[in-house]
Motif scaffolding. Structure first.
Motif, mmCIF file in Angstrom:
data_model
loop_
_atom_site.group_PDB
_atom_site.id
_atom_site.type_symbol
_atom_site.label_atom_id
_atom_site.label_comp_id
_atom_site.label_asym_id
_atom_site.label_seq_id
_atom_site.Cartn_x
_atom_site.Cartn_y
_atom_site.Cartn_z
ATOM 1 N N VAL A 1 -34.134 13.185 8.078
ATOM 2 C CA VAL A 1 -33.359 14.444 7.367
ATOM 3 C C VAL A 1 -33.481 15.904 8.591
ATOM 4 O O VAL A 1 -32.561 16.344 8.636
ATOM 5 C CB VAL A 1 -34.327 14.977 6.294
ATOM 6 C CG1 VAL A 1 -33.987 16.182 5.869
ATOM 7 C CG2 VAL A 1 -34.055 14.001 5.131
ATOM 8 N N ASN A 2 -34.625 15.753 9.332
ATOM 9 C CA ASN A 2 -34.678 16.982 10.288
ATOM 10 C C ASN A 2 -33.618 16.638 11.326
ATOM 11 O O ASN A 2 -33.005 17.878 11.624
ATOM 12 C CB ASN A 2 -36.047 16.873 10.970
ATOM 13 C CG ASN A 2 -36.204 18.112 11.694
ATOM 14 O OD1 ASN A 2 -36.315 19.305 11.192
ATOM 15 N ND2 ASN A 2 -36.006 18.008 13.191
ATOM 16 N N GLN A 3 -33.393 15.587 11.790
ATOM 17 C CA GLN A 3 -32.620 15.192 12.865
ATOM 18 C C GLN A 3 -30.704 15.015 12.347
ATOM 19 O O GLN A 3 -30.251 14.779 13.369
ATOM 20 C CB GLN A 3 -32.962 14.278 13.854
ATOM 21 C CG GLN A 3 -34.416 14.284 14.101
ATOM 22 C CD GLN A 3 -34.500 15.545 15.089
ATOM 23 O OE1 GLN A 3 -35.149 16.354 15.038
ATOM 24 N NE2 GLN A 3 -33.972 15.463 16.342
ATOM 25 N N ARG A 4 -30.622 15.110 11.015
ATOM 26 C CA ARG A 4 -29.599 14.871 10.542
ATOM 27 C C ARG A 4 -28.929 13.308 10.955
ATOM 28 O O ARG A 4 -27.678 13.242 11.391
ATOM 29 C CB ARG A 4 -28.560 15.788 10.681
ATOM 30 C CG ARG A 4 -28.974 17.063 10.088
ATOM 31 C CD ARG A 4 -27.965 18.403 9.943
ATOM 32 N NE ARG A 4 -28.037 19.292 9.073
ATOM 33 C CZ ARG A 4 -28.113 20.601 9.422
ATOM 34 N NH1 ARG A 4 -27.856 21.122 10.825
ATOM 35 N NH2 ARG A 4 -28.467 21.469 8.613
ATOM 36 N N ASP B 1 -32.696 19.109 2.678
ATOM 37 C CA ASP B 1 -33.128 20.083 3.760
ATOM 38 C C ASP B 1 -33.955 21.157 3.160
ATOM 39 O O ASP B 1 -34.948 21.522 3.790
ATOM 40 C CB ASP B 1 -31.777 20.797 4.373
ATOM 41 C CG ASP B 1 -30.756 20.002 5.205
ATOM 42 O OD1 ASP B 1 -31.314 19.460 6.111
ATOM 43 O OD2 ASP B 1 -29.941 19.594 4.532
ATOM 44 N N SER C 1 -27.482 9.558 10.469
ATOM 45 C CA SER C 1 -26.687 9.121 9.271
ATOM 46 C C SER C 1 -27.539 8.164 8.356
ATOM 47 O O SER C 1 -28.442 7.863 8.690
ATOM 48 C CB SER C 1 -25.576 8.138 10.038
ATOM 49 O OG SER C 1 -26.017 7.115 10.530
ATOM 50 N N ARG D 1 -36.292 21.836 12.217
ATOM 51 C CA ARG D 1 -35.617 22.852 11.687
ATOM 52 C C ARG D 1 -36.286 23.688 10.348
ATOM 53 O O ARG D 1 -36.870 22.869 9.798
ATOM 54 C CB ARG D 1 -34.327 22.072 10.939
ATOM 55 C CG ARG D 1 -33.360 21.568 11.915
ATOM 56 C CD ARG D 1 -32.222 21.068 11.447
ATOM 57 N NE ARG D 1 -32.192 20.277 10.607
ATOM 58 C CZ ARG D 1 -31.715 20.106 9.085
ATOM 59 N NH1 ARG D 1 -31.214 21.347 8.595
ATOM 60 N NH2 ARG D 1 -31.829 19.093 8.598
ATOM 61 N N ARG E 1 -24.714 23.702 6.437
ATOM 62 C CA ARG E 1 -24.672 22.227 6.184
ATOM 63 C C ARG E 1 -25.929 21.936 5.185
ATOM 64 O O ARG E 1 -26.092 20.539 5.154
ATOM 65 C CB ARG E 1 -24.703 21.512 7.414
ATOM 66 C CG ARG E 1 -23.489 21.428 8.070
ATOM 67 C CD ARG E 1 -23.463 20.987 9.541
ATOM 68 N NE ARG E 1 -24.402 19.736 9.749
ATOM 69 C CZ ARG E 1 -24.767 19.047 10.852
ATOM 70 N NH1 ARG E 1 -24.047 19.632 11.992
ATOM 71 N NH2 ARG E 1 -25.427 18.173 10.936
ATOM 72 N N SER E 2 -26.703 22.796 5.000
ATOM 73 C CA SER E 2 -28.119 22.381 4.322
ATOM 74 C C SER E 2 -28.031 22.010 3.007
ATOM 75 O O SER E 2 -26.829 22.521 2.267
ATOM 76 C CB SER E 2 -29.092 23.585 4.347
ATOM 77 O OG SER E 2 -29.530 23.827 5.749
#
Length: 150
Positions: free
Chosen positions: A61-64, A112, A66, A101, A107-108
């Protein structure tokens, strides 16, 4: 602790506990030394396996990452010794770079906001995570082994 160092520690811990479980299985099935090694190694491995899934999810989630990368990260815990090669691969691709983050952007989303809670309150989050993993682990112990005794 950075996302990279946390993920690396979880990947190595998962690898070590696979070794404990496999050693217990060798003792039980190869040397007919009873099941104590499997019980101990399996219990430790089960707990660390669940913790690795939680850490992988938080880092993803932190690093986004996929969804595919997240699922592959989870799957790496199922295959003996695959977590460290997975960690090396995502590190080489730059997927572990950067700090935690702490603030929302355009984008959150819901995940997030949960991440921000975790990052802002690491002590509370670790305690909640340990309790959650312990509850799942306990429920699985009550449910019994994955294979019938025989």
């Amino acid at each position: 602790m950075t996302p990279r160092s946390l993920f690396r520690a979880a990947a190595v811990a998962e690898l070590v506990t696979w070794t404990l479980l496999i050693a217990g299985m060798v003792l039980k099935y190869g040397l007919d030394a009873g099941d104590l090694g499997v019980r101990i190694g399996g219990s430790i491995h089960g707990f660390v396996f669940l913790a690795y899934l939680v850490v992988t999810t938080v880092v993803a989630v932190n690093q986004r990452w996929s969804v595919g990368a997240l699922v592959l990260g989870w799957a790496s815990a199922v295959v003996p010794y695959a977590t460290v090669p997975f960690e090396v691969a995502v590190a080489r691709r730059g997927m572990l770079e950067g700090p935690w983050r702490r603030t929302a952007d355009e984008r959150s989303g819901v995940w997030d906001r949960l991440l921000f809670f975790v990052v802002r309150r690491p002590g509370v989050s670790v305690a909640i995570g340990v309790v959650a993993v312990a509850l799942v682990f306990s429920a699985l112990l009550v449910a019994g082994p994955p294979v019938p005794k025989g």
